[in-house]
Write a protein that holds these residues in place. Structure first.
Motif, short mmCIF file in Angstrom:
data_model
loop_
_atom_site.label_atom_id
_atom_site.label_comp_id
_atom_site.label_asym_id
_atom_site.label_seq_id
_atom_site.Cartn_x
_atom_site.Cartn_y
_atom_site.Cartn_z
N GLU A 41 0.85 -1.19 -0.22
CA GLU A 41 0.10 0.01 -0.09
C GLU A 41 0.75 1.30 0.03
N LEU A 42 1.84 1.17 0.61
CA LEU A 42 2.77 2.41 0.82
C LEU A 42 3.48 2.46 -0.54
N SER A 43 3.76 1.55 -1.25
CA SER A 43 4.39 1.60 -2.40
C SER A 43 3.70 2.05 -3.32
N LEU A 44 2.10 1.80 -3.37
CA LEU A 44 1.34 2.44 -4.30
C LEU A 44 1.15 3.87 -4.18
N LEU A 45 1.08 4.29 -2.79
CA LEU A 45 1.15 5.71 -2.49
C LEU A 45 2.48 6.47 -3.07
N ALA A 46 3.54 5.71 -3.14
CA ALA A 46 5.02 6.17 -3.42
C ALA A 46 4.73 6.40 -4.99
N PHE A 47 3.97 5.34 -5.65
CA PHE A 47 3.75 5.87 -7.20
C PHE A 47 3.06 7.15 -7.24
N ASN A 48 2.02 7.21 -6.75
CA ASN A 48 1.16 8.49 -6.91
C ASN A 48 1.94 9.58 -6.36
N TRP A 49 2.78 9.43 -5.39
CA TRP A 49 3.82 10.73 -5.40
C TRP A 49 4.67 11.27 -6.68
N ARG A 50 5.15 10.01 -7.17
CA ARG A 50 6.00 10.19 -8.21
C ARG A 50 5.20 10.91 -9.50
N VAL A 51 3.91 10.41 -9.57
CA VAL A 51 2.99 10.99 -10.70
C VAL A 51 2.77 12.32 -10.60
N LEU A 52 2.51 12.72 -9.05
CA LEU A 52 2.26 14.42 -8.60
C LEU A 52 3.55 15.06 -9.21
N SER A 73 -5.05 12.63 -8.28
CA SER A 73 -6.34 12.80 -7.66
C SER A 73 -7.25 11.54 -8.10
N ASN A 74 -7.31 11.17 -9.33
CA ASN A 74 -8.11 9.97 -9.49
C ASN A 74 -7.53 8.69 -8.89
N ASN A 75 -6.36 8.58 -9.19
CA ASN A 75 -5.59 7.44 -8.57
C ASN A 75 -5.70 7.21 -6.97
N LEU A 76 -5.88 8.46 -6.47
CA LEU A 76 -6.03 8.40 -4.91
C LEU A 76 -7.48 7.81 -4.52
N ASP A 77 -8.52 8.30 -5.45
CA ASP A 77 -9.96 7.87 -5.08
C ASP A 77 -9.89 6.40 -5.31
N GLU A 78 -9.36 5.84 -6.15
CA GLU A 78 -9.32 4.13 -6.43
C GLU A 78 -8.62 3.80 -5.40
N PHE A 79 -7.68 4.25 -4.83
CA PHE A 79 -6.86 3.78 -3.68
C PHE A 79 -7.84 3.65 -2.58
N LEU A 119 0.55 13.75 1.11
CA LEU A 119 0.42 13.52 -0.48
C LEU A 119 -0.80 14.70 -0.84
N VAL A 120 -1.85 14.81 -0.35
CA VAL A 120 -3.00 15.45 -0.37
C VAL A 120 -2.54 16.92 -0.14
N ASP A 121 -1.96 17.14 0.80
CA ASP A 121 -1.33 18.68 1.21
C ASP A 121 -0.41 18.89 -0.08
N GLU A 122 0.44 18.17 -0.34
CA GLU A 122 1.40 18.57 -1.33
C GLU A 122 0.50 18.86 -2.64
N GLN A 123 -0.27 18.10 -3.08
CA GLN A 123 -1.19 17.97 -4.23
C GLN A 123 -1.75 19.48 -4.35
N TYR A 124 -2.45 19.83 -3.15
CA TYR A 124 -3.04 21.20 -3.26
C TYR A 124 -2.04 22.33 -3.19
N ARG A 125 -1.00 21.96 -2.41
CA ARG A 125 0.15 23.20 -2.50
C ARG A 125 0.60 23.40 -3.80
N ILE A 126 0.97 22.41 -4.67
CA ILE A 126 1.24 22.47 -6.00
C ILE A 126 0.28 23.09 -6.87
N PHE A 127 -0.91 22.81 -6.77
CA PHE A 127 -2.10 23.15 -7.45
C PHE A 127 -2.32 24.54 -7.43
#
Length: 714
Positions: A41-52, A73-79, A119-127
């Protein structure tokens, strides 16, 4: 990601001299130490971090950078819908089996909570801090309500009354109107009210549900636009500003957006189901109302409102995500299409059809030699043409095909229907349980059945994930039956073939065609396991043949010969294969793993995985192909497959792995793998500490996907 021990393992310390190793000693080693593994699960989150991180890459055009925000965001929904929901199920059942890295279910959920929030905090910061200012510089802006001028306010109020009010239904909350069942991933608003309504009820709260038909971003017309060329307003801003019009005479103390994510996995006891399609239809009706797993709210939402929502949704504060912006970022995916700015998009390209096929036709070329296509750089059209031409060819007698994902408008499906209408024997193995495509596949199966196609749903308990097409043709002169086959690493989905990297092999090799015929016989009929000539197939021979190939490299290395493997996958989680890779590494085999997403193997552990290098390629296209290369004492065995090295693929699915036999094709594929291993522009290297890093390099060559575009497309 979780940290991996870099200390020698107990088993490795017991061997002072690798030269003294034997395969038997290696097999006897205990390589199950949890510190040797990374959490799935943490590896999958790390993949989404690389996407971000692609959203921060200045070499990527701006509108494409913002698209990576939405993909994340879509990947996180499915996660959350699948992986987190699954862990919660385990916890409820009392399943205490630890993960490969030794973490309990409770610990994994705590780790997910920490990493996902970051990850979500960083997502909105970048946005907010990186991309929105850059968009404004390009004359694309989002106008908050406090910046609307009088003309804009009037236009938006009219839009609200004419386009929004007629399609939404406010739900007041009182004793006769309990908290409603909220639809999964839909935008909602909770209104804090005061006052008596027309019936004298003293209301405090009301809920607004936003139908999916309403766009989440609205562009102001040029005549009332602002200072930029493109002026957008969030739907949430419009609702917040004009919500009082829905409750005349009431005082609105606050209007707060929120979004609920629910468990969306379908649980079917297939052995007790008589009609899978009907059972799936019933289950799909409840998918949007599974148990809640996450609550997203705007950051300004007061604690009183947040606590009210948490209590009504049966969630804890750990499952709350406060966001600085729209709560449903992935619904903004339409933005790049609304802005006609080619300069802010990836350059277009035309996938190439090999010249020989364009000149002579796919059947003529296949009769003489194998054809390899690398999508999306090369066109998916020859695969479509194989089925289309088979449908209209009077000498074609039968077509058999597996369908996992095809898309709602599929030229291949239309060709199968045309073939059936032409009197050919057409068989389609439709996988109804392809996650999140179940409804489309049920409709597809019905459409095919109505056209007279023989539709088979596969085997109970095993998803049919193999990608195969078989065409049986009677030669015009000799009257001899010949067969033509397509085998692929991806789906029969023309849209995905423009976005995913996959290999297609088109062949008339008799042994390969015979193998595919036997696999179809297994899927549609009954009988013992067939012995195949060339193909490895799950759930029967794939795992044991992969294991034998890895062990073969290990034995060669122990004998002083060269041991070498290159394995390209989407995910690696199977412990038995990871242990085999560790044994090979200890023996001195040089191993390169190209794994886009989840990797539970930990490289760089002293005495265990020092000879293993893991990279993840993230870029414009989703790396999706699976390729296995074993040096095999100079034979250089190369395979492409539909299967990742995961338990579900190896033991619970019907999968195919096919060899690349033609020398020129094998050389080309190895050259393309070599390009990937040399790439330093979009390859993230998994470190011994469990983190992924882009390694600095003086290599100025273009990104590997760009090199392949230049090499293979027009």
């Amino acid at each position: 990601m979780d940290k991996a021990s870099t200390q020698p393992s107990q088993s490795a310390n017991s061997v002072a001299d690798i030269k003294a190793l034997t395969f038997e000693k290696l097999e006897g080693m205990n390589l199950t130490n949890p510190s040797h593994y990374l959490n799935r699960e943490l590896s999958l989150l790390a993949f989404n971090w690389r996407v971000l991180q692609q959203a921060l890459d200045l070499s990527i055009p701006l509108l494409e950078r913002i698209r990576f925000i939405f993909i994340c965001s879509n990947n996180l929904d499915e996660f959350f819908e699948v992986r987190v929901a699954g862990l919660r199920h385990d916890l409820a059942r009392g399943d205490t089996k630890p993960s490969l890295n030794g973490a309990s279910t409770e610990q994994v959920l705590r780790d997910i909570n920490e990493r996902a929030h970051a990850l979500v905090d960083e997502q909105y910061r970048i946005f907010n801090e990186e991309l929105l200012p850059k968009l404004a510089e390009e004359s694309i802006q989002f106008l908050p309500s406090h910046e609307w001028n009088d003309e804009q306010y009037k236009w938006l109020k009219k839009y609200f009354k004419q386009q929004v009010m007629p399609v939404i239904s406010p739900i007041s909350l009182d004793l006769t109107h309990p908290f409603p069942r909220l639809v999964n991933k839909s935008l909602h608003f909770l209104l804090h009210l005061h006052g008596n309504d027309a019936f004298g009820r003293d209301l405090e709260y009301a809920v607004l549900h936003m139908p999916r038909s309403l766009p989440r971003i609205i562009e102001l017309p040029e005549k009332v636009g602002g200072s930029k060329e493109h002026n957008f307003v969030y739907l949430s801003s419009i609702i917040s500003e004009f919500a009082e019009d829905l409750f005349p005479g009431m005082d609105i103390h606050g209007c707060y957006q929120f979004r609920l994510t629910r468990d969306s996995d379908l649980l079917l006891e297939e052995n007790s189901i008589e009609d899978l399609a009907s059972a799936l239809k019933r289950e799909l009706q409840s998918r949007n109302f599974g148990a809640a797993v996450r609550l997203e709210v705007g950051k300004s939402c007061p604690n009183k409102i947040v606590n009210f929502l948490l209590q009504k949704c049966n969630l804890t504060p750990d499952e709350l995500y406060r966001v600085d912006g729209p709560v449903n970022l992935n619904r903004l995916m339409s933005l790049p299409e609304l802005v006609d700015r080619p300069d802010l998009r990836f350059s277009g390209f035309t996938p190439k059809v090999p010249g020989e096929i364009a000149r002579r036709g796919v059947f003529e070329v296949m009769a003489e030699r194998d054809i390899l296509l690398h999508h999306p750089y090369q066109s998916f059209q020859p695969v479509v043409d194989l089925v289309r031409q088979a449908a209209s060819d009077p000498y074609v007698l039968a077509i058999k095909q597996t369908l996992y994902r095809t898309g709602s408008q599929s030229a291949i499906v239309e060709a199968l229907i045309e073939a059936s209408h032409a009197g050919k024997e057409v068989t389609a193995v439709v996988e109804l349980r392809a996650r999140f495509d179940e409804a489309d596949n049920i409709e597809l199966a019905q459409k095919l059945q109505e056209a007279g196609v023989l539709v088979v749903y596969g085997v109970v308990g095993y998803k049919t994930h193999a990608k195969m097409t078989l065409v049986v043709k009677k030669e015009e002169k000799s009257k001899k039956l010949t067969r033509f086959v397509h085998l692929g690493t991806g789906n029969y989905h023309a849209g995905n073939a423009r976005l995913y990297t996959d290999y297609s092999l088109l062949t008339s090799n008799p042994e390969m065609c015979e193998d595919v015929h036997k696999v179809f016989q297994q899927l549609t009929g009954m009988g013992k396991v067939y012995e195949l000539n060339q193909l490895w197939h799950a759930p029967f021979t794939l795992h044991k043949n992969i294991l034998a190939a890895i062990d073969g490299e290990t034995k060669n290395a122990l004998a002083g010969k060269e041991g070498r493997m290159i394995i390209k996958l989407n995910s690696l989680t199977d412990q038995s294969l990871i242990e085999a890779l560790y044994r090979a590494s200890i023996a001195g085999v040089k191993i390169d793993l190209i794994i886009r997403g989840v990797c539970c193997l930990s490289p760089g552990i002293k005495g265990v995985s020092e000879n293993i290098r893991v990279r993840s390629i993230i870029g414009r296209f989703l790396e999706h192909s699976r390729v296995y290369y074993f040096y095999n004492d100079g034979e250089k065995n190369l395979y492409a497959a539909s299967a990742d090295w995961m338990e579900r693929n190896l033991y619970h699915r019907v999968e195919t792995c096919f060899p690349i036999l033609q020398a020129d094709i094998k050389k080309r594929m190895l050259d393309e793998l070599s390009l990937m291993l040399k790439d330093t522009q979009q390859s993230w290297i998994l470190q011994a500490d469990g983190e992924y890093r882009l390694e600095p390099s003086k290599n100025t060559k273009p990104k590997v996907q760009q090199q392949l575009l230049e090499r293979l497309s027009r």
